[in-house]
Scaffold this motif. Structure first.
Motif, mmCIF file in Angstrom:
data_model
loop_
_atom_site.group_PDB
_atom_site.id
_atom_site.type_symbol
_atom_site.label_atom_id
_atom_site.label_comp_id
_atom_site.label_asym_id
_atom_site.label_seq_id
_atom_site.Cartn_x
_atom_site.Cartn_y
_atom_site.Cartn_z
ATOM 1 N N VAL A 49 0.843 -1.204 0.000
ATOM 2 C CA VAL A 49 0.000 0.000 0.000
ATOM 3 C C VAL A 49 0.875 1.249 0.000
ATOM 4 O O VAL A 49 0.639 2.203 -0.759
ATOM 5 C CB VAL A 49 -0.949 -0.006 1.216
ATOM 6 C CG1 VAL A 49 -1.679 1.327 1.335
ATOM 7 C CG2 VAL A 49 -1.952 -1.147 1.109
ATOM 8 N N HIS A 50 1.899 1.240 0.848
ATOM 9 C CA HIS A 50 2.806 2.375 0.932
ATOM 10 C C HIS A 50 3.524 2.604 -0.394
ATOM 11 O O HIS A 50 3.639 3.750 -0.879
ATOM 12 C CB HIS A 50 3.819 2.105 2.054
ATOM 13 C CG HIS A 50 4.600 3.304 2.476
ATOM 14 N ND1 HIS A 50 5.933 3.238 2.812
ATOM 15 C CD2 HIS A 50 4.246 4.604 2.624
ATOM 16 C CE1 HIS A 50 6.363 4.445 3.157
ATOM 17 N NE2 HIS A 50 5.367 5.290 3.047
ATOM 18 N N LEU A 51 3.985 1.533 -1.014
ATOM 19 C CA LEU A 51 4.758 1.617 -2.248
ATOM 20 C C LEU A 51 3.932 2.115 -3.423
ATOM 21 O O LEU A 51 4.348 3.022 -4.154
ATOM 22 C CB LEU A 51 5.353 0.243 -2.578
ATOM 23 C CG LEU A 51 6.033 0.101 -3.938
ATOM 24 C CD1 LEU A 51 7.314 0.924 -3.979
ATOM 25 C CD2 LEU A 51 6.330 -1.375 -4.229
ATOM 26 N N MET A 89 9.554 4.940 -2.788
ATOM 27 C CA MET A 89 10.842 4.422 -2.326
ATOM 28 C C MET A 89 10.666 3.494 -1.115
ATOM 29 O O MET A 89 11.604 3.266 -0.361
ATOM 30 C CB MET A 89 11.768 5.585 -1.975
ATOM 31 C CG MET A 89 12.110 6.453 -3.180
ATOM 32 S SD MET A 89 12.952 7.999 -2.747
ATOM 33 C CE MET A 89 14.508 7.352 -2.151
ATOM 34 N N ASP A 90 9.488 2.948 -0.953
ATOM 35 C CA ASP A 90 9.205 2.071 0.196
ATOM 36 C C ASP A 90 10.145 0.866 0.238
ATOM 37 O O ASP A 90 10.502 0.301 -0.793
ATOM 38 C CB ASP A 90 7.762 1.566 0.110
ATOM 39 C CG ASP A 90 7.476 0.506 1.163
ATOM 40 O OD1 ASP A 90 7.221 0.877 2.319
ATOM 41 O OD2 ASP A 90 7.539 -0.693 0.821
ATOM 42 N N VAL A 145 4.537 9.751 3.085
ATOM 43 C CA VAL A 145 3.397 10.554 2.618
ATOM 44 C C VAL A 145 3.822 12.015 2.457
ATOM 45 O O VAL A 145 3.501 12.671 1.452
ATOM 46 C CB VAL A 145 2.216 10.421 3.587
ATOM 47 C CG1 VAL A 145 1.085 11.375 3.204
ATOM 48 C CG2 VAL A 145 1.705 8.986 3.624
ATOM 49 N N ALA A 146 4.556 12.537 3.447
ATOM 50 C CA ALA A 146 5.018 13.925 3.386
ATOM 51 C C ALA A 146 5.965 14.133 2.209
ATOM 52 O O ALA A 146 5.902 15.155 1.514
ATOM 53 C CB ALA A 146 5.707 14.304 4.702
ATOM 54 N N PHE A 170 3.919 14.174 -1.078
ATOM 55 C CA PHE A 170 3.113 15.394 -1.159
ATOM 56 C C PHE A 170 3.993 16.610 -1.454
ATOM 57 O O PHE A 170 3.609 17.504 -2.210
ATOM 58 C CB PHE A 170 2.358 15.603 0.150
ATOM 59 C CG PHE A 170 1.540 16.863 0.181
ATOM 60 C CD1 PHE A 170 0.358 16.955 -0.535
ATOM 61 C CD2 PHE A 170 1.963 17.960 0.924
ATOM 62 C CE1 PHE A 170 -0.393 18.129 -0.521
ATOM 63 C CE2 PHE A 170 1.216 19.132 0.941
ATOM 64 C CZ PHE A 170 0.038 19.208 0.215
ATOM 65 N N LEU A 171 5.183 16.631 -0.883
ATOM 66 C CA LEU A 171 6.064 17.785 -1.058
ATOM 67 C C LEU A 171 6.662 17.849 -2.454
ATOM 68 O O LEU A 171 6.711 18.917 -3.076
ATOM 69 C CB LEU A 171 7.180 17.730 -0.014
ATOM 70 C CG LEU A 171 8.159 18.909 0.011
ATOM 71 C CD1 LEU A 171 7.435 20.187 0.409
ATOM 72 C CD2 LEU A 171 9.303 18.624 0.978
ATOM 73 N N PHE A 172 7.093 16.704 -2.996
ATOM 74 C CA PHE A 172 7.877 16.725 -4.230
ATOM 75 C C PHE A 172 7.093 16.385 -5.485
ATOM 76 O O PHE A 172 7.470 16.827 -6.578
ATOM 77 C CB PHE A 172 9.067 15.767 -4.101
ATOM 78 C CG PHE A 172 10.113 16.244 -3.143
ATOM 79 C CD1 PHE A 172 10.922 17.327 -3.451
ATOM 80 C CD2 PHE A 172 10.283 15.621 -1.915
ATOM 81 C CE1 PHE A 172 11.889 17.774 -2.565
ATOM 82 C CE2 PHE A 172 11.247 16.056 -1.018
ATOM 83 C CZ PHE A 172 12.052 17.141 -1.346
ATOM 84 N N PHE A 173 6.033 15.596 -5.399
ATOM 85 C CA PHE A 173 5.360 15.148 -6.606
ATOM 86 C C PHE A 173 4.354 16.190 -7.103
ATOM 87 O O PHE A 173 3.814 16.966 -6.318
ATOM 88 C CB PHE A 173 4.664 13.807 -6.347
ATOM 89 C CG PHE A 173 5.542 12.623 -6.619
ATOM 90 C CD1 PHE A 173 6.908 12.676 -6.404
ATOM 91 C CD2 PHE A 173 5.011 11.428 -7.089
ATOM 92 C CE1 PHE A 173 7.722 11.588 -6.654
ATOM 93 C CE2 PHE A 173 5.814 10.330 -7.342
ATOM 94 C CZ PHE A 173 7.170 10.415 -7.129
#
Length: 402
Positions: free
Chosen positions: A121-123, A129-130, A331-332, A335-338
């Motif tokens: 889910v994270h990946l 980069m999970d 998640v941060a 959200f910050l880079f994409f």
């Protein structure tokens, strides 16, 4: 299965009173390293960057200095500590569950399966980069290697820890031919929607990790550290930490400066500021990284058993909620880079990214301290334990008696 039956058969989760405080401190420090490396790396070399901007930041002392310090102090040290701690946690859990007469095999395999699903889910939905899913897969390998003798575990762990990455990369290079163009990756990153990225990312990830063999070197690298962590607990080094402090002091006095020097020389060679051969900078890094991680670990344990304990103990709460903090940082990061978030890639300098990483880590540290004053586990740790043991553990702490 009810919680009552779990408790009656001794399959209750490990409680906070059974924890090794040293491991929480080390886990918190490893998180700090991961935060810095991921955020600084995203600004400089992990994501597409215009060549003119890269050259500009390379020429700027402040920006290059931020990248330099991240690489020197933290690159591959945080994941070395995390992987070693994973192996340590494996052996701690095995010893305690078997001592209680519990079914370690069933519980631990369920634990790995749950971690694998969390990692997927994270990946594929949150953070490209999970490593959680890879840790879970390699955890199965560690599980089936648990019957190795202690000497065999040590020798194999050392070999893989120091030469696993270059060996795996060499084999992947020999076995794999052909490449896909990376233009599509750059297009999706530059302006793709979240839905487009989610649809495209699994195929590209499988290409990089499986078709291109990228997972092979990383897998050997991590598995070696898993084995060393299991061996450390197996030999009782953490349980006897106070007794072994003089030995740890001697190790730290050698490993910390030696690791810093080896990593510094490797980095300067990589930057072509020192003469090198085709392989010397890589070889020095493969040796210096684990040695410096050992220096950090022994140094932190020494501080934990000194008058500085109160200071390093500030790392313990975030270390106890490491899974939640790791997913939260992912998640941060996204959200910050994409572009589906703030799209700050190319606008956030490496130095600014380092400040963001440090600030975010400080925020997670304070949040973990606040959270654990009220709850027994971090939010994802709670769900992971529930899936591991097949019963819902107590979540809230009991209020102190008046």
């Amino acid at each position: 299965m009810s919680k009552t039956s779990d408790t009656a058969t001794g399959i209750a989760p490990i409680t906070s009173t059974e924890r090794f405080g040293e491991l929480d401190i080390l886990r918190g420090f490893a998180l700090l390293a991961v935060f810095v490396v991921h955020f600084v790396g995203a600004s400089f070399y992990d994501l597409p960057l215009e060549e003119s901007l890269s050259e500009s930041w390379n020429a700027d002392v402040l920006q290059r200095g931020a990248v330099f310090l991240s690489d020197w102090w933290f690159e591959n040290k945080g994941n070395t500590l995390f992987a070693t701690l994973f192996g340590m946690g494996f052996w701690v859990m095995m010893e305690r569950l078997e001592a209680r007469g519990s079914d370690f095999q069933r519980i631990y395999l369920r634990r790995l399966t749950a971690l694998f699903l969390i990692g997927l889910v994270h990946l594929f939905l949150l953070f490209p980069m999970d490593v959680l899913h890879e840790y879970a897969l390699l955890g199965f390998a560690l599980f089936f290697m648990r019957k190795l003798s202690a000497p065999a575990m040590l020798v194999l762990g050392l070999v893989l820890a120091f030469v696993g990455q270059p060996l795996g990369d060499f084999l992947a290079g020999e076995l794999v031919t052909g490449e896909r163009a990376e233009s599509r990756w750059q297009e999706v990153f530059a302006g793709g929607s979240y839905a487009e990225w989610v649809a495209w990312w699994p195929g590209w990830h499988l290409y990089l990790e499986i078709e291109r063999g990228g997972l092979l070197g990383w897998a050997l690298y991590i598995l070696g550290r898993f084995l060393l962590g299991a061996w450390i607990i197996r030999m009782g080094f953490v349980a006897r930490a106070r007794e072994l402090l003089p030995l740890m002091r001697r190790i730290c006095l050698v490993a910390l400066p030696l690791g810093l020097v080896l990593e510094l020389v490797s980095l300067l060679q990589w930057m072509e500021l020192l003469p090198k051969t085709d392989w010397s900078d890589t070889a020095l890094h493969e040796i210096g990284g684990p040695i410096l991680a050992l220096g950090y670990a022994t140094g932190l344990i020494l501080l934990y058993h000194s008058n500085w304990r109160g200071w390093v103990a500030q790392l313990a709460p975030v270390g106890r909620t490491a899974l939640s903090a790791y997913v939260g940082h992912g998640v941060a990061w996204t959200f910050l880079f994409f572009p589906m978030g703030l799209g700050m890639q190319g606008r956030l300098t490496p130095a600014a990214s380092m400040l963001v990483a440090l600030g975010l880590f400080a925020a997670f540290t304070l949040a973990a301290k606040f959270w654990l004053a009220r709850y027994r586990y971090g939010p994802l740790e709670y769900l992971w334990r529930w899936a591991t043991y097949g019963s819902r553990p107590k979540f809230r702490l009991q209020p102190a008696a008046a």
